[in-house]
Design an enzyme around this catalytic site. Structure first.
Site, short mmCIF file in Angstrom:
data_model
loop_
_atom_site.label_atom_id
_atom_site.label_comp_id
_atom_site.label_asym_id
_atom_site.label_seq_id
_atom_site.Cartn_x
_atom_site.Cartn_y
_atom_site.Cartn_z
N LYS A 40 0.83 -1.15 -0.07
CA LYS A 40 -0.03 0.07 0.02
C LYS A 40 0.90 1.31 0.06
CE LYS A 40 -3.99 -2.43 2.70
NZ LYS A 40 -4.66 -2.32 3.65
N TYR A 80 -12.31 -3.10 -2.66
CA TYR A 80 -12.66 -2.91 -1.13
C TYR A 80 -14.26 -3.03 -1.11
CZ TYR A 80 -7.98 -2.54 0.71
OH TYR A 80 -6.88 -2.86 1.22
N PHE A 88 -15.16 3.19 7.97
CA PHE A 88 -13.86 3.44 7.68
C PHE A 88 -13.46 3.65 6.10
CE2 PHE A 88 -13.98 -1.07 8.65
CZ PHE A 88 -13.15 -1.59 7.63
N ASN A 143 -1.37 0.06 7.17
CA ASN A 143 -0.97 -1.35 7.61
C ASN A 143 -0.18 -1.96 6.59
OD1 ASN A 143 -2.87 -2.11 6.01
ND2 ASN A 143 -4.11 -3.25 7.72
N HIS A 146 -1.72 -5.43 1.59
CA HIS A 146 -2.81 -6.24 1.27
C HIS A 146 -2.56 -7.65 0.81
CE1 HIS A 146 -6.80 -7.33 -0.02
NE2 HIS A 146 -6.16 -7.87 -1.26
N GLU A 157 -9.39 -10.51 -7.53
CA GLU A 157 -8.62 -9.41 -7.39
C GLU A 157 -7.46 -9.37 -8.45
OE1 GLU A 157 -9.07 -9.06 -2.63
OE2 GLU A 157 -7.32 -9.63 -3.28
P1 IDP Z 1 -7.24 -7.00 6.07
O1 IDP Z 1 -6.42 -6.19 5.11
O2 IDP Z 1 -6.28 -7.71 7.25
O3 IDP Z 1 -7.78 -8.39 5.10
P2 IDP Z 1 -9.76 -6.16 6.24
O4 IDP Z 1 -10.67 -6.45 7.46
O5 IDP Z 1 -10.08 -6.80 4.90
O6 IDP Z 1 -8.29 -6.46 6.61
O7 IDP Z 1 -9.67 -4.43 6.09
C1 IDP Z 1 -9.13 -3.82 4.62
C2 IDP Z 1 -8.35 -2.50 5.22
O8 IDP Z 1 -9.15 -1.68 5.72
C3 IDP Z 1 -7.44 -3.08 6.24
O9 IDP Z 1 -6.16 -3.61 5.79
C4 IDP Z 1 -7.01 -1.49 6.95
O10 IDP Z 1 -5.97 -0.96 6.17
C5 IDP Z 1 -8.43 -0.95 6.87
N1 IDP Z 1 -9.21 -1.17 8.03
C6 IDP Z 1 -9.96 -2.34 8.47
N2 IDP Z 1 -10.36 -2.24 9.58
C7 IDP Z 1 -10.36 -0.97 9.95
C8 IDP Z 1 -10.59 0.15 10.93
O11 IDP Z 1 -11.42 -0.55 11.97
N3 IDP Z 1 -10.27 1.24 10.80
C9 IDP Z 1 -9.47 1.76 9.98
N4 IDP Z 1 -9.19 0.98 9.13
C10 IDP Z 1 -9.57 -0.38 8.75
MG MG Z 2 -9.15 -8.11 3.66
#
Ligand code: IDP
Ligand code: MG
Length: 169
Positions: A40, A80, A88, A143, A146, A157
């Site tokens: 990212k 997404y 979010f 984070n 992905h 994807e």
């Molecule tokens: P993942 O990337 O571990 O699969 P997902 O639940 O699919 O996690 O969420 C996609 C992305 O959305 C996450 O990687 C993160 O960047 C963001 N995200 C997920 N949950 C939150 C939240 O509660 N607050 C802010 N950003 C979030």
């Molecule tokens: Mg995910």
């Protein structure tokens, strides 16, 4: 590798080293899977792309597609879509379209699960040390990376980011 002259042939032809094992897995196509991985914008900006590629290569996965691009909002929203009702979502799309990402396809046995484990949990407190997130971030949104969460989503994807003929192989 052939045994040196005079040496008996190995009784475990594919175990002695990782390289031989990778070739074995590639040749027999055993349980080989593909997954979509994306560094990212925060990971690119923090110059962690090389570190991330190195970890997957060291593990024995094969890189089969790679490109750098600034995602459009349309692509990010599709990618997404499963989160489009979450509070979010807007922030997430803003973030992922804020700069270049490195889009990749990795191949290997159980590639989806294996890379997810190496990436680490979404919740910072659950991302274990030794994982990419556990070693380099404590932010829930920023984070770094992905990874597809299932073979079916991986196929969707890969099609979204690379299209029909976008892969090297
Ligand atoms: P993942 O990337 O571990 O699969 P997902 O639940 O699919 O996690 O969420 C996609 C992305 O959305 C996450 O990687 C993160 O960047 C963001 N995200 C997920 N949950 C939150 C939240 O509660 N607050 C802010 N950003 C979030
Ligand atoms: Mg995910």
């Amino acid at each position: 590798m052939r045994p040196a002259r005079g040496e008996p042939p190995s009784t475990l032809p594919f175990l002695p080293d990782l390289r031989r094992r990778i070739l074995f897995l590639r040749n027999c196509k055993m349980a080989t899977e593909r997954t979509y991985i994306m560094v990212k914008p925060d990971g690119v900006e923090r110059r962690l792309t090389g570190e991330i590629i190195r970890r997957f290569e060291n593990r024995g996965l094969t890189l089969v597609g790679l490109k750098m691009l600034i995602p459009t909002r349309e692509t990010a929203e599709k990618h997404y879509a499963v989160h489009n009702t979450k509070p979010f979502f807007g922030e997430l799309v803003d973030f992922v379209t804020s700069g270049p990402v490195v889009a990749m396809v990795w191949e290997g046995p159980d590639a989806v699960k294996l890379t997810r484990q190496m990436i680490g949990a979404t919740k910072p407190a659950d991302a274990l040390p030794g994982t990419i997130r556990g070693d380099f971030t404590c932010d829930m949104l920023l984070n770094l990376i992905h990874g597809s969460d299932a073979p079916e989503t991986a196929a969707e994807e890969i099609a979204l980011w690379f299209g029909e003929n976008g892969l090297a192989r």
